[in-house]
Design a protein around this motif. Sequence first.
Motif, mmCIF file in Angstrom:
data_model
loop_
_atom_site.group_PDB
_atom_site.id
_atom_site.type_symbol
_atom_site.label_atom_id
_atom_site.label_comp_id
_atom_site.label_asym_id
_atom_site.label_seq_id
_atom_site.Cartn_x
_atom_site.Cartn_y
_atom_site.Cartn_z
ATOM 1 N N THR A 50 43.200 32.419 45.312
ATOM 2 C CA THR A 50 43.288 32.802 43.903
ATOM 3 C C THR A 50 42.870 31.693 42.949
ATOM 4 O O THR A 50 42.838 31.902 41.738
ATOM 5 C CB THR A 50 44.731 33.212 43.567
ATOM 6 N N CYS A 51 42.528 30.503 43.498
ATOM 7 C CA CYS A 51 42.203 29.405 42.588
ATOM 8 C C CYS A 51 40.859 28.727 42.823
ATOM 9 O O CYS A 51 40.598 27.705 42.225
ATOM 10 C CB CYS A 51 43.305 28.354 42.628
ATOM 11 N N PRO A 52 39.962 29.221 43.685
ATOM 12 C CA PRO A 52 38.646 28.565 43.800
ATOM 13 C C PRO A 52 37.729 28.966 42.652
ATOM 14 O O PRO A 52 38.039 29.846 41.854
ATOM 15 C CB PRO A 52 38.126 29.069 45.143
ATOM 16 N N SER A 53 36.567 28.339 42.599
ATOM 17 C CA SER A 53 35.654 28.542 41.479
ATOM 18 C C SER A 53 34.563 29.561 41.768
ATOM 19 O O SER A 53 33.716 29.784 40.917
ATOM 20 C CB SER A 53 35.003 27.196 41.113
ATOM 21 N N ASN A 54 34.549 30.175 42.943
ATOM 22 C CA ASN A 54 33.512 31.141 43.297
ATOM 23 C C ASN A 54 34.141 32.455 43.729
ATOM 24 O O ASN A 54 34.336 32.687 44.917
ATOM 25 C CB ASN A 54 32.631 30.567 44.424
ATOM 26 N N PRO A 55 34.453 33.338 42.801
ATOM 27 C CA PRO A 55 35.131 34.598 43.149
ATOM 28 C C PRO A 55 34.335 35.464 44.105
ATOM 29 O O PRO A 55 34.901 36.133 44.964
ATOM 30 C CB PRO A 55 35.299 35.286 41.787
ATOM 31 N N ALA A 56 32.989 35.480 43.973
ATOM 32 C CA ALA A 56 32.169 36.323 44.860
ATOM 33 C C ALA A 56 32.311 35.880 46.304
ATOM 34 O O ALA A 56 32.453 36.695 47.217
ATOM 35 C CB ALA A 56 30.708 36.262 44.419
ATOM 36 N N LYS A 57 32.285 34.584 46.526
ATOM 37 C CA LYS A 57 32.413 34.059 47.878
ATOM 38 C C LYS A 57 33.815 34.328 48.417
ATOM 39 O O LYS A 57 34.007 34.632 49.582
ATOM 40 C CB LYS A 57 32.119 32.568 47.894
ATOM 41 N N VAL A 58 34.800 34.225 47.562
ATOM 42 C CA VAL A 58 36.177 34.449 47.976
ATOM 43 C C VAL A 58 36.370 35.878 48.467
ATOM 44 O O VAL A 58 37.085 36.138 49.421
ATOM 45 C CB VAL A 58 37.137 34.151 46.814
ATOM 46 N N THR A 59 35.705 36.828 47.835
ATOM 47 C CA THR A 59 35.850 38.223 48.219
ATOM 48 C C THR A 59 35.425 38.454 49.658
ATOM 49 O O THR A 59 36.145 39.071 50.448
ATOM 50 C CB THR A 59 35.020 39.126 47.284
ATOM 51 N N SER A 60 34.259 37.958 50.055
ATOM 52 C CA SER A 60 33.781 38.135 51.420
ATOM 53 C C SER A 60 34.615 37.336 52.409
ATOM 54 O O SER A 60 34.927 37.807 53.504
ATOM 55 C CB SER A 60 32.306 37.719 51.516
ATOM 56 N N ASP A 61 34.983 36.131 52.018
ATOM 57 C CA ASP A 61 35.797 35.298 52.903
ATOM 58 C C ASP A 61 37.169 35.909 53.125
ATOM 59 O O ASP A 61 37.723 35.856 54.223
ATOM 60 C CB ASP A 61 35.948 33.884 52.325
ATOM 61 N N TYR A 62 37.720 36.478 52.062
ATOM 62 C CA TYR A 62 39.051 37.060 52.167
ATOM 63 C C TYR A 62 39.058 38.258 53.108
ATOM 64 O O TYR A 62 39.997 38.448 53.877
ATOM 65 C CB TYR A 62 39.557 37.485 50.791
ATOM 66 N N LYS A 63 38.004 39.068 53.064
ATOM 67 C CA LYS A 63 37.915 40.217 53.964
ATOM 68 C C LYS A 63 37.862 39.761 55.414
ATOM 69 O O LYS A 63 38.532 40.325 56.284
ATOM 70 C CB LYS A 63 36.689 41.056 53.621
ATOM 71 N N ALA A 64 37.052 38.729 55.689
ATOM 72 C CA ALA A 64 36.977 38.201 57.052
ATOM 73 C C ALA A 64 38.303 37.584 57.471
ATOM 74 O O ALA A 64 38.746 37.734 58.618
ATOM 75 C CB ALA A 64 35.857 37.160 57.148
ATOM 76 N N TRP A 65 38.944 36.915 56.547
ATOM 77 C CA TRP A 65 40.242 36.289 56.817
ATOM 78 C C TRP A 65 41.292 37.337 57.169
ATOM 79 O O TRP A 65 42.116 37.132 58.054
ATOM 80 C CB TRP A 65 40.669 35.484 55.598
ATOM 81 N N ARG A 66 41.259 38.476 56.479
ATOM 82 C CA ARG A 66 42.225 39.541 56.745
ATOM 83 C C ARG A 66 42.032 40.128 58.141
ATOM 84 O O ARG A 66 42.995 40.477 58.831
ATOM 85 C CB ARG A 66 42.092 40.647 55.693
ATOM 86 N N ILE A 67 40.771 40.263 58.572
ATOM 87 C CA ILE A 67 40.498 40.799 59.913
ATOM 88 C C ILE A 67 41.059 39.874 60.983
ATOM 89 O O ILE A 67 41.749 40.302 61.912
ATOM 90 C CB ILE A 67 38.984 40.998 60.111
#
Length: 293
Positions: free
Chosen positions: A235-252
């Motif tokens: 919730t605190c990095p500077s690249n929201p677009a990258k966080v979205t894809s990373d978060y999906k992979a992290w959830r898997i």
Amino acid sequence: MTTPLTTLPTHTGWGTTARRDAWWVGPLLTFLGLSAFLIYGTMRAWIGEGYEIRDSKKKFHEEGNTATAPYLSPFYSPLIYDKSSHHAWFDVDLKEKLGLPTWAPFSAGFLILAFPGMFRFTCYYYRKAYYRAFWQDPPGCAVGEPRKSYWGENHWPLLVQNLHRYAMYCALVFLLFLAWDAVQAFIFWGDHGSLRFGVGLGSIIMVANVCLLGGFTFGCNSLRHLVGGRLNCFTCPSNPAKVTSDYKAWRIVSWFNERHALWAWLSLFSVGFTDFYIWMCSVGVLRDPHWPN
């Protein structure tokens, strides 16, 4: 009115505790399970035989069969050297090449087991398991330890636990080798050296083993951190677009990680059972049912 302080009883010494449940059952079962696997794995690597259905084509044809599958034990995959195996990378007997005696504990199995072994040894779940079962550090929550000092994992020999992230890369590579072996388990030898598709009990066992090993590997904490973009905060990095894809992979990966202990034990059993099945088939104790016959 002052309420008097209540002093809880303290329990010191190895194994002393106020717990009334059977807290020792878990560490005991862990000790027995891991010990059995270590003894079996070392024995199989020492034997250095029975890791594939050697000469199975001739043997099975003499018994009236027309096809058999080339199963390779996960304890010996990839098979780096062997003088008489089509699975081997190098057609050489390394023990003979080095002039070692026949009883010397040197086989391709020892070269292979070290890498996935390091991955499991440094795994966060297994650390908890064998710290309690073997080192009694601690034997359980609120149970006395045999030592008073705490070294942590910042000193030798436990500093080696930091190799886990690197052992993870090796585990991923070995998983690819095992997946390829599982694919080859469906390619049967036919008459006159022909190849054809087939399904045997060993084929199914090898696929199940890869799936269980994959579940254990994909639940790795280091892998979860890696696919999550090596971020400690979504919730605190500077690249929201990258966080979205990373978060999906992290959830898997987190789905596997939530069941990491279950995957760890199931995969440990499956890799040992797969080797045992191929061993028994190779020595003629078991006969692999397969189609086509």
